[in-house]
Motif scaffolding. Structure first.
Motif, PDB file in Angstrom:
ATOM      1  N   VAL A  92     124.151 -13.196  -5.988  1.00 35.32           N
ATOM      2  CA  VAL A  92     123.414 -12.783  -4.796  1.00 35.32           C
ATOM      3  C   VAL A  92     123.639 -13.782  -3.665  1.00 35.32           C
ATOM      4  O   VAL A  92     123.870 -13.396  -2.509  1.00 35.32           O
ATOM      5  N   LYS A  96     125.386 -13.002  -0.044  1.00 35.20           N
ATOM      6  CA  LYS A  96     124.653 -13.252   1.193  1.00 35.20           C
ATOM      7  C   LYS A  96     125.376 -14.268   2.071  1.00 35.20           C
ATOM      8  O   LYS A  96     125.433 -14.114   3.307  1.00 35.20           O
ATOM      9  N   LYS A  99     128.385 -12.492   3.547  1.00 40.62           N
ATOM     10  CA  LYS A  99     127.926 -11.592   4.611  1.00 40.62           C
ATOM     11  C   LYS A  99     127.590 -12.382   5.870  1.00 40.62           C
ATOM     12  O   LYS A  99     127.939 -11.972   6.995  1.00 40.62           O
ATOM     13  N   ASN A 100     126.947 -13.512   5.713  1.00 40.96           N
ATOM     14  CA  ASN A 100     126.595 -14.339   6.865  1.00 40.96           C
ATOM     15  C   ASN A 100     127.847 -14.821   7.592  1.00 40.96           C
ATOM     16  O   ASN A 100     127.884 -14.848   8.832  1.00 40.96           O
ATOM     17  N   MET A 130     127.099  -5.511  -3.263  1.00 45.02           N
ATOM     18  CA  MET A 130     126.051  -5.693  -2.257  1.00 45.02           C
ATOM     19  C   MET A 130     125.028  -4.568  -2.335  1.00 45.02           C
ATOM     20  O   MET A 130     123.814  -4.805  -2.309  1.00 45.02           O
ATOM     21  N   HIS A 133     122.726  -4.901  -5.234  1.00 41.48           N
ATOM     22  CA  HIS A 133     121.717  -5.950  -5.025  1.00 41.48           C
ATOM     23  C   HIS A 133     120.861  -5.708  -3.785  1.00 41.48           C
ATOM     24  O   HIS A 133     120.139  -6.612  -3.334  1.00 41.48           O
ATOM     25  N   ASN A 134     120.924  -4.488  -3.236  1.00 46.52           N
ATOM     26  CA  ASN A 134     120.100  -4.136  -2.064  1.00 46.52           C
ATOM     27  C   ASN A 134     120.375  -5.038  -0.859  1.00 46.52           C
ATOM     28  O   ASN A 134     119.454  -5.400  -0.107  1.00 46.52           O
ATOM     29  N   ILE A 135     121.639  -5.415  -0.692  1.00 40.57           N
ATOM     30  CA  ILE A 135     122.055  -6.192   0.475  1.00 40.57           C
ATOM     31  C   ILE A 135     122.720  -5.234   1.459  1.00 40.57           C
ATOM     32  O   ILE A 135     123.674  -4.538   1.107  1.00 40.57           O
ATOM     33  N   GLU A 136     122.210  -5.179   2.672  1.00 41.12           N
ATOM     34  CA  GLU A 136     122.783  -4.287   3.666  1.00 41.12           C
ATOM     35  C   GLU A 136     124.227  -4.679   3.955  1.00 41.12           C
ATOM     36  O   GLU A 136     124.542  -5.860   4.131  1.00 41.12           O
TER      37      GLU A 136
END
Length: 237
Positions: A92, A96, A99-100, A130, A133-136
């Protein structure tokens, strides 16, 4: 023409994946049945679902990402450098942090992502994990509704095919025929499961992943007709 692409606008990348658990028996009963069904065409009658489980990492529904390595070009006057860095550890956090990076530094229309066989594997794998793991999804991975020419992805395998869809050329083979140092001088993809779960040597996986990322950049340079990178051109962050 790829020579018209500004190298500083490309983020080169590679990922390494493993099965989501070390042992097949650690999956719940439903997931075991689903794996048996998913893998039956690949393993046929040669292996049981449990015996075949060490290969589960190639499916995003049964695997996880343990490393994403990225690299990018930086030019200062006539000095060319290629900088690499890696995200590894908890999946995760990897996703993240990646993505950042995309949202912060690679979110403009001019920016492109590049990998080897990445349109088939790396890009969709990252996107699927993603979503799991509920990551937009970041803009560069959200392809819903995009036309083919709007997809901001480059793939050195696709570029090497020159429109030929009959064959697959591995990164190892392509670096060899193009005179590029091989990234497979320690481990290869088939050994990542063992190195991660049995030997617990994530540093070796990170090094291997970064070498693959560098190899992708080297192939792209060769396809452009540019000089490949030397060791002095590469900076590990």
């Amino acid at each position: 023409m790829i020579r018209k692409i500004n190298l500083e606008n490309i983020l080169f990348l590679d990922i390494e994946t493993v099965p989501e658990t070390e042992h097949f028996s650690e999956l719940n009963d439903t997931k075991q049945i689903l794996w048996e069904d998913k893998s039956k065409y690949q393993r046929k009658d040669d292996y049981t679902a449990e015996e075949f489980y060490d290969r589960a990492g190639i499916w995003a529904e049964f695997g996880k990402i343990v490393c994403i390595s990225v690299g990018y070009f930086n030019f200062q006057n006539d000095i060319r450098k290629f900088r690499t860095t890696s995200f590894f550890g908890d999946e995760v956090k990897i996703l993240k942090d990646f993505k950042n990076l995309l949202n912060t530094h690679y979110n403009e229309p001019k920016h492109l992502l590049c990998g080897h066989n990445a349109k088939e594997f790396d890009f969709p794998y990252i996107a699927r994990r993603m979503i799991i793991h509920n990551i937009e999804l970041p803009h560069k991975l959200n392809l819903f509704g995009k036309k083919p020419w709007e997809v901001p992805h480059l793939d050195t395998l696709e570029l090497w095919k020159f429109g030929d869809f009959k064959s697959y050329t591995s990164l190892k083979l392509l670096t060899h025929v193009l005179g590029i140092p091989s990234p497979k001088d320690d481990i290869d993809g088939s050994e990542v499961y063992r190195v991660y779960y049995k030997e617990h040597e994530i540093d070796r996986i990170v090094t291997y992943c970064e070498k693959d990322t560098i190899a992708v950049a080297q192939i792209f340079l060769r396809l452009r007709g540019d000089e490949i990178l030397t060791d002095d051109d590469i900076i590990h962050i």
